[in-house]
Design a protein around this motif. Structure first.
Motif, short mmCIF file in Angstrom:
data_model
loop_
_atom_site.label_atom_id
_atom_site.label_comp_id
_atom_site.label_asym_id
_atom_site.label_seq_id
_atom_site.Cartn_x
_atom_site.Cartn_y
_atom_site.Cartn_z
N LYS A 87 0.83 -1.22 0.00
CA LYS A 87 0.00 0.00 0.00
C LYS A 87 0.86 1.27 0.00
CE LYS A 87 -2.75 2.35 3.31
NZ LYS A 87 -2.06 2.69 4.40
N GLU A 88 1.93 1.27 0.78
CA GLU A 88 2.80 2.44 0.89
C GLU A 88 3.83 2.51 -0.24
OE1 GLU A 88 2.61 5.04 3.01
OE2 GLU A 88 0.73 4.13 3.70
N GLU A 89 3.79 1.51 -1.13
CA GLU A 89 4.71 1.44 -2.27
C GLU A 89 6.16 1.49 -1.82
OE1 GLU A 89 3.43 4.50 -4.99
OE2 GLU A 89 1.64 3.37 -5.54
N LEU A 90 6.45 0.74 -0.73
CA LEU A 90 7.82 0.63 -0.27
C LEU A 90 8.61 -0.20 -1.27
CD1 LEU A 90 7.14 0.07 3.53
CD2 LEU A 90 7.92 2.17 2.41
N PRO A 91 9.87 0.09 -1.45
CA PRO A 91 10.64 -0.61 -2.49
C PRO A 91 11.01 -2.05 -2.10
CG PRO A 91 12.03 0.98 -1.35
CD PRO A 91 10.66 1.15 -0.81
N PHE A 92 10.53 -2.99 -2.88
CA PHE A 92 10.85 -4.40 -2.67
C PHE A 92 12.18 -4.73 -3.32
CE2 PHE A 92 6.42 -4.55 -1.68
CZ PHE A 92 6.28 -5.63 -0.84
N PHE A 93 12.99 -5.50 -2.62
CA PHE A 93 14.19 -6.08 -3.21
C PHE A 93 13.85 -7.46 -3.74
CE2 PHE A 93 18.20 -8.42 -3.12
CZ PHE A 93 19.01 -7.56 -3.83
N LYS A 94 13.05 -8.20 -2.97
CA LYS A 94 12.52 -9.51 -3.39
C LYS A 94 11.06 -9.55 -3.01
CE LYS A 94 15.76 -12.20 -5.08
NZ LYS A 94 15.73 -12.77 -6.37
N LYS A 95 10.22 -9.86 -3.98
CA LYS A 95 8.79 -9.97 -3.73
C LYS A 95 8.51 -11.16 -2.80
CE LYS A 95 7.48 -6.77 -6.73
NZ LYS A 95 6.82 -5.56 -6.35
N PRO A 96 7.31 -11.22 -2.23
CA PRO A 96 6.98 -12.32 -1.31
C PRO A 96 7.22 -13.68 -1.96
CG PRO A 96 5.28 -10.66 -1.30
CD PRO A 96 6.22 -10.29 -2.39
N MET A 97 7.79 -14.58 -1.15
CA MET A 97 8.08 -15.93 -1.64
C MET A 97 8.04 -16.91 -0.46
SD MET A 97 12.19 -15.64 -2.30
CE MET A 97 13.16 -14.60 -1.22
N VAL A 98 8.04 -18.18 -0.81
CA VAL A 98 8.11 -19.25 0.18
C VAL A 98 9.50 -19.85 0.11
CG1 VAL A 98 7.20 -21.51 0.88
CG2 VAL A 98 5.66 -19.76 -0.04
N PHE A 111 11.64 -9.09 1.03
CA PHE A 111 12.74 -8.18 1.35
C PHE A 111 12.42 -6.79 0.83
CE2 PHE A 111 14.93 -12.15 1.75
CZ PHE A 111 16.04 -11.93 2.54
N LEU A 112 12.69 -5.79 1.65
CA LEU A 112 12.63 -4.40 1.24
C LEU A 112 14.05 -3.87 1.17
CD1 LEU A 112 9.71 -3.06 3.49
CD2 LEU A 112 9.59 -3.87 1.12
N ALA A 116 19.69 3.43 1.35
CA ALA A 116 21.15 3.19 1.29
C ALA A 116 21.45 1.75 0.89
CB ALA A 116 21.79 3.52 2.63
N ASN A 117 20.48 1.09 0.31
CA ASN A 117 20.62 -0.30 -0.15
C ASN A 117 20.83 -1.31 0.97
OD1 ASN A 117 20.13 0.34 -2.79
ND2 ASN A 117 22.26 0.44 -3.38
N ASN A 118 20.41 -0.97 2.20
CA ASN A 118 20.38 -1.96 3.27
C ASN A 118 19.14 -2.82 3.04
OD1 ASN A 118 22.64 -1.01 5.01
ND2 ASN A 118 21.36 0.83 5.11
N LEU A 119 19.30 -4.12 3.18
CA LEU A 119 18.19 -5.03 2.93
C LEU A 119 17.51 -5.43 4.23
CD1 LEU A 119 19.81 -7.31 0.21
CD2 LEU A 119 18.52 -5.19 -0.07
N LEU A 120 16.18 -5.39 4.21
CA LEU A 120 15.36 -5.71 5.37
C LEU A 120 14.47 -6.90 5.01
CD1 LEU A 120 15.75 -2.47 5.11
CD2 LEU A 120 14.13 -2.43 6.97
#
Length: 132
Positions: A87-98, A111-112, A116-120
């Protein structure tokens, strides 16, 4: 087991304090302190400090070996976090997965990436015994 009187602390680089503060607050983190060289957040109950280090930004981040995040113990909270990120259009690094599908350690994850390219990573294990 975690005691409620302890707070985990993580320090990471950032390239711009304003941009970083905006991202983490949009993520739902409370801004605790802001100085000329760092911003500190309540990151889901733990402390994340983003130090101004524009010359130490990982230009091509990879999920492994370095990332941090939250492991939800409640599926509904994971789903809410995912819906909020979309909803907030936060930048995904990896879309939802199993991950590890069909195994005891199977979990949902996404992953977001911060400015600064830190991955969450945000994840939920179907079997709570696999959290640690």
């Amino acid at each position: 087991m975690r005691k409620t009187d302890k707070v985990f602390h993580l320090a990471i680089p950032c390239k711009d304090l304003e941009e970083t503060a905006e991202f983490y607050q949009k993520l739902g983190c409370k801004l605790a302190r802001k100085y000329d060289d760092r911003v500190t957040f309540d990151f889901f109950g733990d402390q994340v400090v983003c130090h101004l280090s524009p010359n130490h930004i990982d230009e091509q981040p990879r999920m492994y070996p370095r990332h941090f995040g939250i492991t939800f113990l409640n599926r509904e909270e994971y789903d809410q976090a995912l819906e909020y990120a979309i909803k907030e259009e936060l930048p995904f690094f990896k879309k939802p997965m199993v991950r590890f599908e069909g195994k005891r350690e199977e979990h949902l994850t996404f992953f977001l990436v911060d400015p600064a390219n830190n991955l969450l990573e945000f994840k939920y294990y179907h079997d709570a015994a696999m959290v640690y």
